[in-house]
Enzyme design. Structure first.
Site, PDB file in Angstrom:
ATOM      1  CG  HIS A   1      36.054  42.235  37.253  1.00 43.89           C
ATOM      2  ND1 HIS A   1      36.299  43.498  37.718  1.00 43.89           N
ATOM      3  CD2 HIS A   1      36.600  42.157  36.018  1.00 43.89           C
ATOM      4  CE1 HIS A   1      36.954  44.160  36.791  1.00 43.89           C
ATOM      5  NE2 HIS A   1      37.165  43.375  35.750  1.00 43.89           N
TER       6      HIS A   1
ATOM      7  CG  ASP B   1      38.395  37.534  29.726  1.00 39.35           C
ATOM      8  OD1 ASP B   1      38.370  38.138  28.639  1.00 39.35           O
ATOM      9  OD2 ASP B   1      39.126  37.855  30.673  1.00 39.35           O
TER      10      ASP B   1
END
Ligand code: ACO
Length: 436
Positions: free
Chosen positions: A313, A371
């Site tokens: 991320h 996710d």
């Protein structure tokens, strides 16, 4: 505007006089240097592709501490919101700034549920799409098309119009996502039911058909609601910045959200949940756990072009707090459906363990993001993989519209217009075609 705390001085080696710039403190988080005077005073721009060091706005909505793995909506930790609130309470919080009391909640829920139907002509609009179109292609088109149907809430200088548009978007997105699904599988559209919760109604529109009503399962509805809460906002990410940039020109909110949906579609952003599930399925088909070592070696090989989807991320350099909550939900959902031994889930757990112990991932601070688990949960609930990102868009719409509204209401707001470092040809002369 935040208070000036100290100053930064920028000096140059080319003789340009040095420049003193104010430094602002936020409530929490890193200080920011106000570089707005830089070009006027020095004739120079800053260079920051990917906005690695650039704050593009003031915001009071969401805060992320990527090192701690902390996510706050309006100051409240995501862990507390996920456990104590439902999605519409969180939507109220993001839009209005405060959690609702019971009376405010009733009013907000009433507003949203009275706007869940879409103009009947929208059904015909759907007919123009191929049945095998990707749901995100349909979403970009249909959400953009809302601006052709709801002219009475397009005056962005009117706070009431902005609120009506926001309520319409929050209310109609589940309807459009479910219509997109029904269109793909060739079933008739299912109208919303206002006696159901936001998530319950969505599942009804997805899974009921004229012959059989969907039987609401509380654990699955709660899981869907949690997916919505965890995806509701995430500060100035690529799609939110797209919504703000589109809105900065004065474009209408439906068009701006359609732009956000287009950006979210990419596999480096919202498309990662679909890409992650496809990755797990492919790995499963090619040997599963026995081939984990080979797969990880490929991920680590820069020339392979293979990434561990659902990992890493831009902001979180620690475990994504949403991934922890999603992992918990994943266990609950698989248990209630009797799928604890689901091979894909077991593979995901094994892959996560291997990655978290591997120096490549540890040294780069690559942890699972939301996710990684949301795809498994959605698949277990019965959501087809290509629809995952559309569900992300449905949830993120509340964050996008709250951010858009904050921008429109900001007196410092200007049209977004980045500059560039030009590296093309210098001035040259056009030759007649015969001489080129
Ligand atoms: N698999 C393998 N290596 C990775 C991964 C990954 N998933 N993510 C980052 N890396 C490596 C990079 O190759 C780079 O290595 P290097 O320093 O040796 O060159 C290093 O880690 C830093 O990565 P960057 O690409 O510079 O990080 P950036 O912040 O630009 O990218 C991103 C973040 C796009 C999310 C990236 O981690 C990624 O592509 N992850 C997979 C896709 C994904 O899951 N996206 C979902 C994001 S969350 C969301 O939208 C809800």
């Amino acid at each position: 505007m935040s208070t000036i705390d100290n100053k930064a001085v920028l000096s140059f080696t080319d003789g340009t006089p040095s420049l003193e710039m104010p430094v602002y403190k936020g409530t929490i988080g890193p200080d920011v240097i106000d570089i707005r005077a830089l070009y006027n005073k020095t004739g120079k721009f800053t260079y920051d592709p990917g906005f690695l060091s650039t704050a593009a706005c003031n915001s009071t909505i969401t805060y992320i501490d990527g090192d701690k793995g902390e996510l706050l909506y309006r100051g409240y930790p995501i862990e507390q919101l996920a456990v104590n609130c439902d999605f519409l309470e969180v939507a109220h919080l993001l839009w209005n700034g405060e959690l609702p009391n019971q009376a405010q909640k009733n009013e907000f829920v009433n507003h949203v549920t009275r706007h869940t139907m879409v103009h009947e002509q929208m059904s015909r609009f759907f007919q123009g799409f191929r049945r095998d179109a990707h749901p995100m292609a349909v979403m970009v088109g249909t959400v953009g098309a809302l601006s052709a149907f709801y002219h009475d809430s397009l005056d962005i200088s009117d706070a009431h119009h902005r609120e009506v548009s926001a309520i319409r978007l929050i209310a109609k997105l589940p309807t459009l996502v479910a219509m997109t699904y029904k269109y793909t599988i060739g079933q008739p559209f299912v109208y919303p039911r206002n006696d159901l919760s936001y998530a319950g109604n969505f599942m009804h529109m997805m899974f009921s058909n004229p012959c059989e009503a969907y039987k609401v399962n509380d654990v699955l509805v709660r899981a869907m609601d949690r997916i919505f809460i965890l995806h509701a906002d995430h500060e100035q990410n690529a799609s939110t910045s797209t919504v703000r940039l589109s809105g900065s020109s004065g474009a209408n909110p439906f068009a701006c959200i359609a732009a956000g949906i287009a950006c979210l579609w990419g596999p480096a952003h919202g498309g990662a949940n679909e890409a992650c599930l496809n990755m797990l399925e492919e790995l499963q088909a090619n040997g599963g756990e026995a081939k984990l070592g080979e797969f990880i070696a490929k991920v680590k090989d820069k020339n392979s072009g293979v990434k561990l989807m659902g990992f890493g991320h831009r902001v979180y350099k620690n475990y994504d707090p949403r991934a922890k909550l999603m992992r918990e939900t994943c266990h609950e959902v698989l248990e209630v459906l009797g799928l604890q031994n689901d091979p894909l889930f077991k593979l995901a757990m094994a892959l996560e363990k291997v990655a978290l112990e591997d120096d490549y991932f540890v040294s780069r601070k690559l942890y699972p993001n939301v996710d990684y688990y949301s795809g498994i949960v959605q698949r277990a609930i019965g959501i087809p993989v290509p629809l995952f990102t559309a569900i992300f868009a449905l949830a993120r719409t509340v964050g996008w519209i709250a951010q858009w509204n904050e921008m429109i209401s900001d007196t410092e707001q200007k049209i977004g217009r980045p500059r560039q470092l030009y590296k093309g040809a210098a001035l040259r002369t056009v030759l007649p075609i015969g001489k080129r």
